[in-house]
Design a protein around this motif. Sequence first.
Motif, PDB file in Angstrom:
ATOM      1  N   THR A   1       6.806   5.138  -0.353  1.00  0.00           N
ATOM      2  CA  THR A   1       5.895   3.845   0.638  1.00  0.00           C
ATOM      3  C   THR A   1       5.065   3.241  -0.513  1.00  0.00           C
ATOM      4  O   THR A   1       4.914   3.869  -1.824  1.00  0.00           O
ATOM      5  CB  THR A   1       4.926   4.459   1.016  1.00  0.00           C
ATOM      6  OG1 THR A   1       3.732   5.025   1.152  1.00  0.00           O
ATOM      7  CG2 THR A   1       5.858   5.174   2.392  1.00  0.00           C
ATOM      8  N   ASP A   2       4.144   2.997   0.125  1.00  0.00           N
ATOM      9  CA  ASP A   2       3.390   1.802  -1.160  1.00  0.00           C
ATOM     10  C   ASP A   2       1.947   2.322  -1.774  1.00  0.00           C
ATOM     11  O   ASP A   2       1.677   1.806  -2.562  1.00  0.00           O
ATOM     12  CB  ASP A   2       2.756   0.492  -0.518  1.00  0.00           C
ATOM     13  CG  ASP A   2       4.272  -0.976  -0.630  1.00  0.00           C
ATOM     14  OD1 ASP A   2       4.812  -0.624  -1.663  1.00  0.00           O
ATOM     15  OD2 ASP A   2       3.690  -2.099   0.001  1.00  0.00           O
TER      16      ASP A   2
ATOM     17  N   THR B   1       2.606   3.929   6.793  1.00  0.00           N
ATOM     18  CA  THR B   1       4.116   4.473   6.014  1.00  0.00           C
ATOM     19  C   THR B   1       5.030   3.976   6.237  1.00  0.00           C
ATOM     20  O   THR B   1       6.359   4.433   6.749  1.00  0.00           O
ATOM     21  CB  THR B   1       4.111   5.594   6.875  1.00  0.00           C
ATOM     22  OG1 THR B   1       4.248   6.384   8.319  1.00  0.00           O
ATOM     23  CG2 THR B   1       3.395   7.001   6.301  1.00  0.00           C
ATOM     24  N   GLY B   2       5.149   2.725   6.747  1.00  0.00           N
ATOM     25  CA  GLY B   2       5.769   1.383   7.489  1.00  0.00           C
ATOM     26  C   GLY B   2       5.542   0.297   8.321  1.00  0.00           C
ATOM     27  O   GLY B   2       4.719   0.715   8.459  1.00  0.00           O
ATOM     28  N   ASP B   3       6.247   0.636   8.858  1.00  0.00           N
ATOM     29  CA  ASP B   3       6.554  -1.596  10.309  1.00  0.00           C
ATOM     30  C   ASP B   3       5.860  -0.283  11.517  1.00  0.00           C
ATOM     31  O   ASP B   3       5.801   0.984  11.584  1.00  0.00           O
ATOM     32  CB  ASP B   3       7.692  -1.425  10.612  1.00  0.00           C
ATOM     33  CG  ASP B   3       8.562  -2.489   9.589  1.00  0.00           C
ATOM     34  OD1 ASP B   3       7.491  -2.403   8.549  1.00  0.00           O
ATOM     35  OD2 ASP B   3       9.162  -2.950   9.780  1.00  0.00           O
TER      36      ASP B   3
ATOM     37  N   SER C   1       0.922   1.637  10.981  1.00  0.00           N
ATOM     38  CA  SER C   1       1.004   2.482   9.787  1.00  0.00           C
ATOM     39  C   SER C   1       0.491   1.852   8.454  1.00  0.00           C
ATOM     40  O   SER C   1       1.533   0.578   7.470  1.00  0.00           O
ATOM     41  CB  SER C   1       2.215   2.254  10.688  1.00  0.00           C
ATOM     42  OG  SER C   1       3.011   3.551   9.082  1.00  0.00           O
TER      43      SER C   1
END
Length: 589
Positions: free
Chosen positions: A300-301, A378-380, A376
């Motif tokens: 992830t970012d 870690t994602g959407d 989140s």
Amino acid sequence: MTDEPTTQSEKDVETEKNEQSEDGTDGLGGNPSRRRLLQATGAIGASAALPISVVAATESSSGDDDAAAGFFEKGVDVSLEEVAGGLTAPTSFAVAEEDRDRWFVTDQTGQAYYCEDGELHEFISVKDRIVELGNMYGQFPPEKPGLQYDERGLLGIEFHPDFQENRKFYLHYSGMPDEELPDRWDHYTVLAEYEANEDTDSADPESERLLLHTPHPQMNHNAGPMAFGPDDYLYFPIGDGGGKNDTFYGHVDDWFGLNGGGNGQDVSENIYGSILRLDVDDTEGDKPYGIPDDNPLVGTDGLDEIYAWGFRNPFGISFDSHGNLFQADAGEALFEEVNIVLKGGNYGWNIKEGTHCFDAENHDKPPKKCPDYAPSKTGDGVEPLIDPIVEFPHEYKGEKVGEVVIGGHRYEGDAIPELQDKYVYGAFFKNPKQSKGRLLTASPPDGQQGEVTLEDLEPDFPDDPDVPSEFINPSEDEISKDEMPSDALIDKENKKNEVPRDELWDMAQMNVVENEDGMPDYYVRQFGRDHDGELYVLVNDKLLPKGETGKVLKIVPPDQEETSQETTMTDDEGHSSETESGTETTADN
């Protein structure tokens, strides 16, 4: 809080706006403008369109109307046995997997010792590598004559799971500033690996291998001990950068609209306000450590080192035999908390202080509304802001409860059956009318002994939650210069919320039988656990790290002979009966 300084472990003299130094001068200075700090980041734009819903902060009756009993119920009777003395301010306790029967303790002043056969021996000294204690290099706190605390120094020691074979161990300390440290910043957070000599009686400081050498903005919020997990990875806590409210210089802007700043909520620009999980047996690229493949932000970012986030000052972490990671997080103005830390968990700071909403510009007045969820990392979608298992207020019915929570261990020893499976921790406070610390316990209300899951901590997490858009930090061009969109969220009449006891573990205060008030006569600094699962409390009698009042006290069963003498009674026929730990037993005829 009072106008007294507090502790190396926390409670920032900065946490009360009216707090003063010994000469009565204001030591806090101005807080940066919230308007200036409210700036959008890339992550915010993706969240701005979330539906609106308002989540009110939980308010619940404490359920305890007995003022004499105080906030905590009376708990297990114990005694404290001194097993080492002559230290200045002990900060960490550890044992190594080896064939020798000994334990280790660090002193804030830079030395680590081991105790063997009842004698302390110096193991290593990094005194010349830590900051000069009492000398503030940064600008927080601002000039304050008579400053009486320091949170920096040698703060942690931990041994490699294979110490018997590789002789490796790790120190956490506050490193000296240099010309590369950003302007106005205070010191470096250092995590370093060392190798003991072949006889393992000592270690050479020159064997140091730096794993982390991270600039730290202010002198406070340095976190403390670290721990290897059952997976043999090193879990390393780091505070939010210091200052107060997570909004001082060195704190990035984040998604939450009410509070400027937010290192605790950021996972992409810095590692502050987090617990890291590192593979010390590997390297990755130019990093002197490896990244476990299953760390939550890998791919992830976010920064791959981070295991969990949303912390203010993690002060004491430990694992139990079920793999649960306990962590105490020192609060700001009103509440202290203990968490069970899950991989990828967001623990709320600075959106929340414990279970309560938090407003950085009114830190003694919790807002009436704040989100229960965050965008989140870690994602959407969204993630829950995970509530603690323990929370206590700084004051209860006009009496001090504790100004700093001190993390401990789950008791899994044999000497005190009444403590079995309880989480043992502490509180530090300065009050001339009371003692200087408390020894506390927490027990799961359902008696659960196994692995704690997200379902246990957040049982009502919905299938399709959202973050109310009124809480999202708007972009700069959407902000009116004359109006802050978050002002409506502030409830300035709400000075404090009650602790929701029915949502927490059962809390009690251990009773030190030698003392009338049941509390130790020392500042509680940290806790330790030996190979047998027995627990120790690290204490001293000075706020500043000076003198030789530091001690290691073992938590033991109350003295049987003393207890018997104090409670021996005779019946009508002259037979004696003794009360021991509240249970009456009649002697044989």
